[in-house]
Design a protein around this motif. Structure first.
Motif, PDB file in Angstrom:
ATOM      1  N   TRP A  50       5.799   2.336 -14.501  1.00  0.00           N
ATOM      2  CA  TRP A  50       6.291   2.055 -13.151  1.00  0.00           C
ATOM      3  C   TRP A  50       6.205   3.305 -12.283  1.00  0.00           C
ATOM      4  N   THR A  51       6.602   4.450 -12.812  1.00  0.00           N
ATOM      5  CA  THR A  51       6.585   5.688 -12.035  1.00  0.00           C
ATOM      6  C   THR A  51       5.163   6.088 -11.663  1.00  0.00           C
ATOM      7  N   GLN A  52       4.225   5.898 -12.570  1.00  0.00           N
ATOM      8  CA  GLN A  52       2.834   6.217 -12.271  1.00  0.00           C
ATOM      9  C   GLN A  52       2.226   5.254 -11.256  1.00  0.00           C
ATOM     10  N   ASP A  71       0.820  -1.211   0.000  1.00  0.00           N
ATOM     11  CA  ASP A  71       0.000   0.000   0.000  1.00  0.00           C
ATOM     12  C   ASP A  71       0.860   1.270   0.000  1.00  0.00           C
ATOM     13  N   LEU A  72       2.137   1.153   0.329  1.00  0.00           N
ATOM     14  CA  LEU A  72       3.052   2.279   0.254  1.00  0.00           C
ATOM     15  C   LEU A  72       4.131   1.920  -0.760  1.00  0.00           C
ATOM     16  N   ARG A  73       4.150   2.665  -1.854  1.00  0.00           N
ATOM     17  CA  ARG A  73       5.027   2.318  -2.981  1.00  0.00           C
ATOM     18  C   ARG A  73       5.912   3.532  -3.299  1.00  0.00           C
ATOM     19  N   PRO A  74       7.131   3.542  -2.748  1.00  0.00           N
ATOM     20  CA  PRO A  74       7.966   4.750  -2.845  1.00  0.00           C
ATOM     21  C   PRO A  74       8.959   4.731  -3.995  1.00  0.00           C
ATOM     22  N   VAL A  75       9.357   5.944  -4.390  1.00  0.00           N
ATOM     23  CA  VAL A  75      10.517   6.178  -5.238  1.00  0.00           C
ATOM     24  C   VAL A  75      11.220   7.409  -4.673  1.00  0.00           C
ATOM     25  N   ASP A 132       8.516  17.972 -14.011  1.00  0.00           N
ATOM     26  CA  ASP A 132       8.049  18.087 -15.394  1.00  0.00           C
ATOM     27  C   ASP A 132       7.783  16.707 -15.994  1.00  0.00           C
ATOM     28  N   GLN A 133       8.656  15.767 -15.718  1.00  0.00           N
ATOM     29  CA  GLN A 133       8.476  14.407 -16.228  1.00  0.00           C
ATOM     30  C   GLN A 133       7.228  13.763 -15.638  1.00  0.00           C
ATOM     31  N   LEU A 134       7.004  14.024 -14.362  1.00  0.00           N
ATOM     32  CA  LEU A 134       5.828  13.462 -13.691  1.00  0.00           C
ATOM     33  C   LEU A 134       4.549  14.043 -14.275  1.00  0.00           C
TER      34      LEU A 134
END
Length: 384
Positions: free
Chosen positions: A345-347, A287-291, A371-373
């Protein structure tokens, strides 16, 4: 006196010839150097430049790079200079403080800055805009302000490296301006600088090792826990004690405690060694998915994530460039916002820990990540 002069000239010529012979035949392995400066572009030798001195300068530069005992000479010169004068070369990136403490020139330059961080206001507004938009979809961009060594270990900075006798202007015009702007924009953030200073006062222990550019593993852990606690509360995800490692100093650090000493290129310096990476735990909760996105200060965050119950499948975007995969324990590629796999993956993350290193403000250590996000969530191509 004449005999001494002749002996001196003879020794210099002997060293010159020995270096040339060693460069040609490789009789002795030259001393290893840390040489972060890329070699200068070769300049074509022209006899017409003999009278201007350009010809001689280019010959000297080429000889210095090629000479077979260059490492021995540089290490010896640096060692003598440090021992006698407690100083480094004028072009060195390392500053010698009190009692052998070392500082990076970027941090002493930050300490003495006199500018007003006007662009900090725009950066805070941008962070607030992105944070509010993503929070509406259950995702959190959480800035983490990290402290420079010249902030927490200021007492070890000698007067000759300080423009201000009392509080430096950068405390107010840069760091405090950024903090005020974040508060004005109602941005949720973690003040790692305040946590580090409080820990310094509470324990009496340095936040940074004597010869290191980066903080120790325990201070990094305290800031990491504060960031995870803030994220969990904001996203409504209660965490238990076993979900995050304890900050007891037993966890390894990715950053060497001697990295600045390594830059000095002296004899007898400690090895530039970082602790081995701990194996990543298998994620028990998803439930917590960090980068993590930031500078080399955030290597400790990546190592700490590996020991949580949720971070084993996380990643660290080092300067938003290299991709460090936590489960693999290694760099696996480069950030490519045009790659659908990177976007997917980032989303899929719901926590983005982005670093604000105070010595770099107003330039964020996470580069173009916002900006990429934005482009990824709006399904648009990123336009530089």
């Amino acid at each position: 006196m004449r005999a001494r002069l002749i002996l001196f000239v003879a020794v210099i010529w002997l060293m010159l010839v020995a270096g040339v012979v060693n460069a040609r035949f490789g009789l002795v392995r030259d001393a290893r150097l840390f040489d972060g400066a890329p070699p200068a572009k070769a300049h074509r030798l022209r006899l017409a430049e003999l009278w201007s001195g350009r010809y001689q300068a280019e010959v000297e530069r080429r000889l210095e790079r090629w000479w077979g005992l260059r490492g021995f000479a540089i290490r010896t010169d640096n060692t003598v200079n440090l021992a006698l004068f407690k100083e480094t070369r004028p072009t060195a990136t390392v500053v010698v403080g009190r009692d052998g403490w070392l500082f990076h020139a970027e941090d002493t330059s930050f300490l003495n800055r006199t500018d007003d961080c006007v662009a900090c206001d725009q950066l805070a507004a941008r962070l607030g805009q992105v944070q509010r938009r993503l929070l509406a979809s259950g995702r959190l961009v959480l800035p983490v302000l990290t402290a420079a060594k010249t902030t927490t270990e200021r007492g070890q900075v000698p007067a000759r490296w300080r423009r201000f006798a009392g509080e430096p202007r950068s405390d107010r015009a840069i760091t405090q301006r950024m903090l005020d702007a974040l508060a004005r924009e109602s941005v949720l953030f973690v003040d790692g600088r305040a946590i580090a200073l409080e820990r310094r006062s509470r324990t009496g222990q340095p936040v940074f090792p004597r010869e290191a550019r980066h903080w120790g593993s325990s201070p990094a852990c305290e800031v990491f826990r504060a960031a995870i606690d803030q994220a969990a509360r904001t996203l409504g995800l209660p965490l238990g004690p076993a979900d995050v490692p304890a900050c007891d100093g037993s966890l390894p650090s990715r950053n060497s405690p001697h990295d600045l000493g390594h830059l000095l290129n002296i004899w007898g310096g400690a090895r530039n060694r970082a602790d081995a990476a701990p194996p990543a735990r298998t994620p028990l909760r998803h439930d917590l998915r960090p980068v993590v996105v930031g500078s080399s200060f955030m290597w400790d965050f990546a190592y700490l994530l590996a020991q949580t119950s949720f971070g084993g499948d996380g990643r660290f975007y080092y300067y938003d460039d290299a991709v460090f995969d936590i489960s693999a324990g290694d760099i696996t590629g480069k950030v490519d916002p045009t790659d659908p796999a990177w976007r997917d993956w980032t989303q899929s993350r719901n926590l983005y820990l982005v670093e604000l290193y105070e010595a770099y403000l107003p330039s964020p250590a996470f580069g173009l990540f916002l900006d990429q996000l934005d482009a990824a969530f709006q399904s648009q191509a990123l336009v530089p």
